[in-house]
Design a protein around this motif. Structure first.
Motif, PDB file in Angstrom:
ATOM      1  N   LYS A 138       0.830  -1.210   0.000  1.00 49.36           N
ATOM      2  CA  LYS A 138       0.000   0.000   0.000  1.00 49.36           C
ATOM      3  C   LYS A 138       0.863   1.257   0.000  1.00 49.36           C
ATOM      4  CE  LYS A 138      -1.982  -1.078   3.925  1.00 49.36           C
ATOM      5  NZ  LYS A 138      -1.360  -2.370   4.292  1.00 49.36           N
ATOM      6  N   THR A 139       1.814   1.294   0.944  1.00 49.51           N
ATOM      7  CA  THR A 139       2.685   2.465   1.039  1.00 49.51           C
ATOM      8  C   THR A 139       3.521   2.617  -0.226  1.00 49.51           C
ATOM      9  OG1 THR A 139       2.775   2.289   3.432  1.00 49.51           O
ATOM     10  CG2 THR A 139       4.547   3.508   2.386  1.00 49.51           C
ATOM     11  N   THR A 140       3.990   1.503  -0.735  1.00 50.17           N
ATOM     12  CA  THR A 140       4.792   1.540  -1.961  1.00 50.17           C
ATOM     13  C   THR A 140       3.988   2.153  -3.106  1.00 50.17           C
ATOM     14  OG1 THR A 140       5.903  -0.469  -1.212  1.00 50.17           O
ATOM     15  CG2 THR A 140       6.180   0.122  -3.515  1.00 50.17           C
ATOM     16  N   MET A 180      -2.832  10.089   1.754  1.00 55.41           N
ATOM     17  CA  MET A 180      -2.803   9.902   3.199  1.00 55.41           C
ATOM     18  C   MET A 180      -2.443   8.450   3.524  1.00 55.41           C
ATOM     19  SD  MET A 180      -6.309  12.048   4.015  1.00 55.41           S
ATOM     20  CE  MET A 180      -5.911  12.705   5.593  1.00 55.41           C
ATOM     21  N   ASP A 181      -1.349   8.274   4.248  1.00 61.11           N
ATOM     22  CA  ASP A 181      -0.892   6.928   4.574  1.00 61.11           C
ATOM     23  C   ASP A 181      -1.220   6.592   6.024  1.00 61.11           C
ATOM     24  OD1 ASP A 181       0.281   4.488   4.705  1.00 61.11           O
ATOM     25  OD2 ASP A 181       2.270   5.138   4.060  1.00 61.11           O
ATOM     26  N   GLU A 182      -2.244   5.802   6.202  1.00 63.52           N
ATOM     27  CA  GLU A 182      -2.719   5.452   7.547  1.00 63.52           C
ATOM     28  C   GLU A 182      -2.716   6.659   8.479  1.00 63.52           C
ATOM     29  OE1 GLU A 182      -1.183   1.856   9.281  1.00 63.52           O
ATOM     30  OE2 GLU A 182      -0.687   1.083   7.302  1.00 63.52           O
ATOM     31  N   PRO A 183      -3.405   7.715   8.064  1.00 62.52           N
ATOM     32  CA  PRO A 183      -3.291   8.966   8.822  1.00 62.52           C
ATOM     33  C   PRO A 183      -3.868   8.856  10.224  1.00 62.52           C
ATOM     34  CG  PRO A 183      -5.052   9.136   7.217  1.00 62.52           C
ATOM     35  CD  PRO A 183      -4.357   7.842   6.939  1.00 62.52           C
TER      36      PRO A 183
HETATM   37 MG   LIG Z   1       2.515   1.157   4.879  1.00 61.61          MG
END
Ligand SMILES: [Mg+2]
Ligand SMILES: Nc1ncnc2c1ncn2[C@@H]1O[C@H](COP(=O)(O)OP(=O)(O)OP(=O)(O)O)[C@@H](O)[C@H]1O
Lengths: 258, 259
Positions: A47-49, A159-162
């Motif tokens: 996901k982050t990638t 937004m990454d797991e904000p």
């Molecule tokens: Mg991640």
């Protein structure tokens, strides 16, 4: 509706302990302007990638990513990322943090202050303008980060797991606020989460990912109006669909009591 | 408030005890009073040095050298530290040289320094500069390496480029750590100032030490040593307060949110 973000056949490999690991494999995704997209999946599914690749922090070598027809090569002021640890500068107070993104724009100091104040007001932190981040709770810090992102009037928010580090009640509150903001400010939002309820509550479409290799397993449209009711039957029906996508649905899903 | 009383008690009892032991050794140790003065004699010597103005002049000269040498070291070391920390591949080459230079006492340079720069203010200033330089350089370099990458991502995202990144992100981010280096350097530099003045100067506290010895005035010697210690302590206390203030504003406060 026209296609706004295009991810085409993107793969991303990492070498881990001498072995090649496929963080993303042949990922295709198109997003329309103004959509709220949630990337959902277990830890390590990329996901982050994927988010970093679209936001321009991670240049892709295989495949291509375009936003508004332009190939993504580096981060841009038009697309702002909000990080899980908020990324606030601890030596700046709230006001100065929100002004950060405006400082490289050709506007007067006065105008900069006014814009910052407007967005600080919008996230309800007017009385905390002169506080430093360490004097605020996690939820308030995340609001500052949101205000800072909105202040530059970006077209996309990444937004990454904000809300990952926040307690449940604060999380609900911020979910309401971000849903509200997205509607009023007309932003396209890409939102990484591993909270199924959060994705059902927020997303127009949920992109379900699976790990090893990182893939898009399926895309679930959330055909529910807003504001959404977390306790409605529709909500539970969609929630079940997501659970099903992860193969986590118990054999008997509906029980009837007479 | 309680803490102030507590530390006042510690200081009083600690120094009280020291003076008592000193007096006992002076009275019953069987030393020649000219070689081991009693506390009272030291106090009289102190009064004499204050009275004839030589102590204040010495303090003034020392402080001026200290200020010049220390500030020059801080400016140079911080600027260089930021650059070397940022261009870490260059630091890779510089680091071994620094690690080799660092254990060489600044005093070992003294013969060269006197040969090259003569005697007077300059040798003492250079000794302080040298002594203060490395702690500040090393803390700055390691501080830059530890800057949270998120800050840099945020800066990139908002289109903040060189050299603005230095002023807006890197320098403020490493500032608490630089502050720590400044404190280390202050103590070291003070120690070497006096040593430097003992060799190459015609005035200052270090010179007073040598002068007292040459005149066989152990009481003066003792008085000057006490003054050196007190000033060093005051400098350290001052910079500690500054460090606290900085870390409070940077959000690293150890004692909660402060008032
Ligand atoms: Mg991640
Ligand atoms: N810089 C890197 N070097 C090597 N491997 C990496 C790197 N970044 C990510 N990976 C690997 O790629 C995979 C996907 O990582 P990613 O961070 O995108 O997962 P994620 O879905 O965001 O997980 P999480 O929910 O834990 O944040 C993981 O197995 C991770 O170990």
């Amino acid at each position: 509706m026209t296609v706004y973000i295009t991810v085409k056949d993107v793969s991303q490999r990492y070498v881990q302990k001498g072995k090649e690991y496929c963080a993303l494999e042949h990922v295709d995704l198109t997003i329309e302007r103004g959509e709220f997209i949630c990337l959902l999946g277990p830890s390590g599914c990329g996901k982050t990638t994927l988010l970093n690749a679209i936001a321009g922090f991670l240049p892709v070598k295989e495949g291509s990513i375009t936003i508004d027809g332009q190939e993504v090569k580096e981060p841009s002021e038009k697309y702002v990322t909000i990080f899980q640890n908020y990324g606030l500068l601890p030596w700046r107070n709230v006001q100065k943090n929100v002004e950060l993104g405006l400082e490289s724009k050709a506007i007067s100091k006065h105008e900069r202050q006014q814009i910052a104040e407007h967005y600080i007001e919008l996230v309800g932190l007017r009385d905390f303008r002169h506080h430093h981040p360490h004097q605020l709770s996690g939820g308030m810090q995340q609001r500052v980060a949101i205000a800072r992102a909105l202040a530059t009037d970006p077209e996309i928010l990444f937004m990454d797991e904000p809300f990952g580090a926040l307690d449940a009640l604060t999380r609900y509150k911020l979910q309401d606020e971000i849903a509200e903001l997205q509607k009023s400010q007309k932003k396209t939002i890409l939102f990484v989460t591993h909270d199924i309820d959060e994705s059902v509550y927020l997303a127009d479409r949920i992109v379900v990912m699976s790990p090893n290799p990182g893939r898009i397993q399926q895309i679930i449209p959330v055909d529910m109006g807003r504001p959404r009711d977390r306790t409605s039957a529709d909500f539970f029906r969609l929630r079940d669909r997501v659970f099903e996508a992860f193969g986590m649905l118990p054999p008997q899903t509906t029980e009837y009591f007479i | 408030m309680k803490n102030i009383w507590k530390s006042a008690l510690h200081i009083t009892v600690g120094f009280g005890g020291l003076i008592v032991i000193w007096q006992l050794v002076a009275s019953f140790g069987g030393f020649n009073p000219a070689l081991f003065p009693s506390p009272w004699k030291a106090l009289l010597g102190f009064g004499e040095l204050v009275g004839n103005g030589s102590l204040l002049l010495g303090i003034k000269d020392s402080m001026i050298r200290f200020l010049i040498g220390y500030s020059a070291a801080v400016v140079l070391a911080v600027a260089l530290g930021l650059l070397l920390g940022w261009f870490s591949h260059i630091w890779g080459f510089v680091n071994p040289v620094v690690q080799w230079l660092r254990p060489i006492s600044p005093l070992a340079w003294m013969p060269f320094i006197v040969l090259w720069f003569g005697i007077g203010d300059l040798p003492a200033i250079i000794i302080i500069l040298y002594a203060a330089f490395f702690p500040v350089l090393l803390t700055t370099v390691s501080g830059v390496a530890k800057v949270d990458p998120t800050y840099l991502k945020v800066a990139r995202n908002f289109g903040i480029r060189q050299p603005q990144i230095f002023f807006k992100i890197i320098f403020p981010a490493v500032f608490p750590q630089v502050m720590n280096g400044l404190r280390l350097a202050l103590g070291t530099a003070w120690v070497f100032l006096v040593a430097g003045e003992m060799v190459g100067a015609q005035s200052g506290l270090g010179y007073l030490i040598i002068d007292s010895r040459n005149n066989l005035r152990a009481d003066h010697l003792m008085a000057v040593m006490i003054v050196i210690g007190v000033i060093g302590f005051l400098l350290d206390t001052g910079i500690r307060q500054l460090e606290k203030l900085v870390s409070k504003n940077w959000g690293h406060s150890l004692s909660g949110k402060g008032v």
